[in-house]
Motif scaffolding. Structure first.
Motif, mmCIF file in Angstrom:
data_model
loop_
_atom_site.group_PDB
_atom_site.id
_atom_site.type_symbol
_atom_site.label_atom_id
_atom_site.label_comp_id
_atom_site.label_asym_id
_atom_site.label_seq_id
_atom_site.Cartn_x
_atom_site.Cartn_y
_atom_site.Cartn_z
ATOM 1 N N ASN A 40 0.825 -1.210 0.000
ATOM 2 C CA ASN A 40 0.000 0.000 0.000
ATOM 3 C C ASN A 40 0.862 1.264 0.000
ATOM 4 O O ASN A 40 1.685 1.468 0.897
ATOM 5 C CB ASN A 40 -0.898 -0.032 1.245
ATOM 6 C CG ASN A 40 -2.090 0.866 1.081
ATOM 7 O OD1 ASN A 40 -1.978 1.989 0.621
ATOM 8 N ND2 ASN A 40 -3.254 0.357 1.442
ATOM 9 N N LEU A 41 0.634 2.099 -1.017
ATOM 10 C CA LEU A 41 1.376 3.369 -1.153
ATOM 11 C C LEU A 41 0.493 4.569 -0.837
ATOM 12 O O LEU A 41 0.898 5.706 -1.031
ATOM 13 C CB LEU A 41 1.812 3.519 -2.617
ATOM 14 C CG LEU A 41 3.236 3.301 -3.055
ATOM 15 C CD1 LEU A 41 3.384 3.630 -4.539
ATOM 16 C CD2 LEU A 41 4.210 4.162 -2.253
ATOM 17 N N SER A 42 -0.736 4.332 -0.392
ATOM 18 C CA SER A 42 -1.660 5.449 -0.124
ATOM 19 C C SER A 42 -1.154 6.253 1.070
ATOM 20 O O SER A 42 -0.432 5.707 1.925
ATOM 21 C CB SER A 42 -3.057 4.914 0.225
ATOM 22 O OG SER A 42 -3.454 3.936 -0.699
ATOM 23 N N PRO A 43 -1.543 7.525 1.181
ATOM 24 C CA PRO A 43 -1.128 8.302 2.362
ATOM 25 C C PRO A 43 -1.584 7.578 3.637
ATOM 26 O O PRO A 43 -2.729 7.127 3.715
ATOM 27 C CB PRO A 43 -1.880 9.628 2.189
ATOM 28 C CG PRO A 43 -2.222 9.699 0.734
ATOM 29 C CD PRO A 43 -2.398 8.286 0.272
ATOM 30 N N VAL A 44 -0.672 7.475 4.603
ATOM 31 C CA VAL A 44 -0.948 6.668 5.803
ATOM 32 C C VAL A 44 -2.232 7.125 6.506
ATOM 33 O O VAL A 44 -3.024 6.302 6.974
ATOM 34 C CB VAL A 44 0.270 6.721 6.759
ATOM 35 C CG1 VAL A 44 -0.030 6.030 8.077
ATOM 36 C CG2 VAL A 44 1.473 6.065 6.095
ATOM 37 N N ASP A 45 -2.476 8.448 6.533
ATOM 38 C CA ASP A 45 -3.646 8.943 7.272
ATOM 39 C C ASP A 45 -4.973 8.648 6.570
ATOM 40 O O ASP A 45 -6.036 8.865 7.147
ATOM 41 C CB ASP A 45 -3.513 10.453 7.551
ATOM 42 C CG ASP A 45 -3.327 11.258 6.277
ATOM 43 O OD1 ASP A 45 -2.875 10.677 5.271
ATOM 44 O OD2 ASP A 45 -3.634 12.460 6.281
ATOM 45 N N GLN A 46 -4.940 8.159 5.347
ATOM 46 C CA GLN A 46 -6.196 7.852 4.644
ATOM 47 C C GLN A 46 -6.469 6.344 4.599
ATOM 48 O O GLN A 46 -7.572 5.920 4.280
ATOM 49 C CB GLN A 46 -6.154 8.358 3.186
ATOM 50 C CG GLN A 46 -5.835 9.832 3.031
ATOM 51 C CD GLN A 46 -6.990 10.727 3.445
ATOM 52 O OE1 GLN A 46 -8.015 10.265 3.944
ATOM 53 N NE2 GLN A 46 -6.814 12.024 3.252
ATOM 54 N N ARG A 47 -5.465 5.541 4.886
ATOM 55 C CA ARG A 47 -5.580 4.094 4.612
ATOM 56 C C ARG A 47 -6.768 3.441 5.280
ATOM 57 O O ARG A 47 -7.432 2.600 4.686
ATOM 58 C CB ARG A 47 -4.297 3.362 5.025
ATOM 59 C CG ARG A 47 -3.216 3.556 4.012
ATOM 60 C CD ARG A 47 -1.979 2.755 4.344
ATOM 61 N NE ARG A 47 -0.855 3.374 3.632
ATOM 62 C CZ ARG A 47 0.405 3.109 3.836
ATOM 63 N NH1 ARG A 47 0.754 2.208 4.742
ATOM 64 N NH2 ARG A 47 1.337 3.727 3.148
ATOM 65 N N SER A 48 -7.033 3.835 6.537
ATOM 66 C CA SER A 48 -8.103 3.123 7.260
ATOM 67 C C SER A 48 -9.476 3.413 6.653
ATOM 68 O O SER A 48 -10.424 2.682 6.889
ATOM 69 C CB SER A 48 -8.078 3.520 8.731
ATOM 70 O OG SER A 48 -8.346 4.898 8.814
ATOM 71 N N LYS A 49 -9.576 4.476 5.852
ATOM 72 C CA LYS A 49 -10.882 4.817 5.254
ATOM 73 C C LYS A 49 -11.203 3.942 4.044
ATOM 74 O O LYS A 49 -12.336 3.920 3.585
ATOM 75 C CB LYS A 49 -10.908 6.294 4.840
ATOM 76 C CG LYS A 49 -10.724 7.247 6.001
ATOM 77 C CD LYS A 49 -10.721 8.680 5.537
ATOM 78 C CE LYS A 49 -10.157 9.591 6.623
ATOM 79 N NZ LYS A 49 -9.622 10.833 6.071
ATOM 80 N N TYR A 50 -10.203 3.274 3.530
ATOM 81 C CA TYR A 50 -10.455 2.400 2.370
ATOM 82 C C TYR A 50 -10.655 0.974 2.895
ATOM 83 O O TYR A 50 -9.914 0.048 2.574
ATOM 84 C CB TYR A 50 -9.292 2.474 1.380
ATOM 85 C CG TYR A 50 -9.637 1.977 -0.002
ATOM 86 C CD1 TYR A 50 -10.298 2.795 -0.915
ATOM 87 C CD2 TYR A 50 -9.320 0.684 -0.409
ATOM 88 C CE1 TYR A 50 -10.626 2.340 -2.183
ATOM 89 C CE2 TYR A 50 -9.641 0.229 -1.688
ATOM 90 C CZ TYR A 50 -10.289 1.061 -2.553
ATOM 91 O OH TYR A 50 -10.613 0.609 -3.819
#
Ligand code: SAM
Length: 347
Positions: free
Chosen positions: A295-305
């Motif tokens: 996972n390369l998504s911004p760490v602060d957004q990951r839990s929302k996906y």
């Protein structure tokens, strides 16, 4: 059972009845055997190398209402987000510096993300990273949209068909969605020239052995370059909250069947499998998978996906945890391949 597995290994195909037996009667000993055969085939084609893809979850806004999915439209508890172009580019820059040469842009089916906007994002990534592969996983679009994405510089597209059985499709999706359109999309993608991926969730609610046989036959005919197979995992805010997860054994069996039928396909060991069980990532590789998608998504957004409960996105699942992933792969005799890892047809 042993002779079926050996024939699948030699001939890369079985009759529908034989597939049915394999799926119904494969015990632990035979699962080990088919996993070993599939591993052997993967190693003959790819050595001990595992390709990595940097997964960027570009947004969780979705107009679809798939009953299994944690970011479905009807879920009012999801905190919605959408990455802007600059943030997506930052993710690519970070990934490129870490060594990633494939970026996978995945997201919900978001009306804000018009063909124009998506094409612009693709063209900008293509310009900044001419040697990287761009993979999209943005769902069902028009033929024209797919053509524009391709011409803007995207190379690959992942779109699981989810099930090839119309009645089962209707159990998983609302009436507003159709299997026909999903299959049209896959035909378009192949025709346009995308390296195309499809696949299913193993153990999705209502799935029967016959459905799985239909899926295997469909994939055999489509001959996709990538095959995405992971267990269904329930999400607490969906209509399938109480449904059981797909099993490790059936997922490993299907991974091996697909490897034996499609020796040179790119087959990920999925995040869902890594979420199902602590050694899931490794078990998938040992059953014939040859790709992982940190996972390369911004760490602060990951839990929302959160497509399902407890979705793994840190540690060896995270792009910044690449060294940990390498260590875990080394423990089972594999290593990361930093190349683009394009599909190579049989010589
Ligand atoms: N909207 C795009 C699409 O439909 O292809 C991309 C995003 S969609 C969330 C990506 C994949 O997530 C789906 O194809 C589905 O197989 C998987 N998925 C969704 N919910 C899941 C669940 N509860 N368990 C396992 N996989 C799931």
């Amino acid at each position: 059972m042993r002779s079926l597995i050996e024939r699948l290994y030699r001939e890369h195909t079985l009759a529908p009845d034989e597939l049915r037996s394999l799926l119904s009667d494969c015990d632990a000993t035979h699962l080990e055997l088919i996993n070993a055969k599939a591993r052997e085939v993967a190693q003959a084609h790819f050595g001990n190398r595992i390709f990595i893809r940097g997964l960027i979850e570009i947004g969780n806004c979705c107009h679809n209402d798939c009953y299994y999915c944690g970011i479905r439209r009807s879920d009012r508890n999801v905190e919605r987000y959408r990455l802007d172009k600059e943030t997506i580019l930052e993710c690519c820059r970070e990934g490129y510096a870490l060594g990633f040469r494939t970026f996978v842009l995945q997201g919900g089916e978001d009306n804000y993300l018009t063909t124009e906007r998506i094409s612009d994002i693709i063209a900008t990534i293509r310009q900044e990273f001419p040697d990287a592969a761009i993979t999209l996983s943005l769902g069902e679009k028009s033929t024209e949209a797919y053509e524009r994405f391709f011409h803007a510089g995207a190379n690959r597209y992942l779109l699981r068909h989810e099930t090839h059985n119309p009645a089962h499709y209707l159990k998983l999706h609302p009436q507003s969605m159709s299997l026909g359109n999903r299959l049209r999309c896959l035909d378009d993608l192949k025709r346009i020239g995308f390296q195309t991926g499809t696949g299913i969730m193993v153990g999705s609610p209502g799935q029967t052995v016959d459905n799985l046989v239909e899926d295997i036959i469909y994939i055999e005919k489509l001959r996709p370059e990538m095959i995405g197979i992971g267990p269904f995992l329930p999400h607490h805010d969906t209509p399938f909250a109480q449904m059981p997860a797909g099993t490790l054994e059936q997922t490993l069996l299907l991974l091996s069947i697909f490897r034996l039928m499609h020796p040179n396909a790119l087959i990920p060991s999925t995040t869902a499998l890594a979420t199902l069980t602590p050694e899931g990532r490794e078990r998938g590789i040992l059953a014939g998978a040859n790709v992982v998608m940190p996972n390369l998504s911004p760490v602060d957004q990951r839990s929302k996906y959160a497509l399902y409960d407890n979705k793994a996105s840190m540690g060896a699942e995270a792009a910044e945890g690449l060294r940990l992933l390498q260590e875990r792969l080394e423990r089972i005799g594999y290593t990361i391949d930093m190349g683009r890892g394009d599909y190579r047809p049989e010589a």
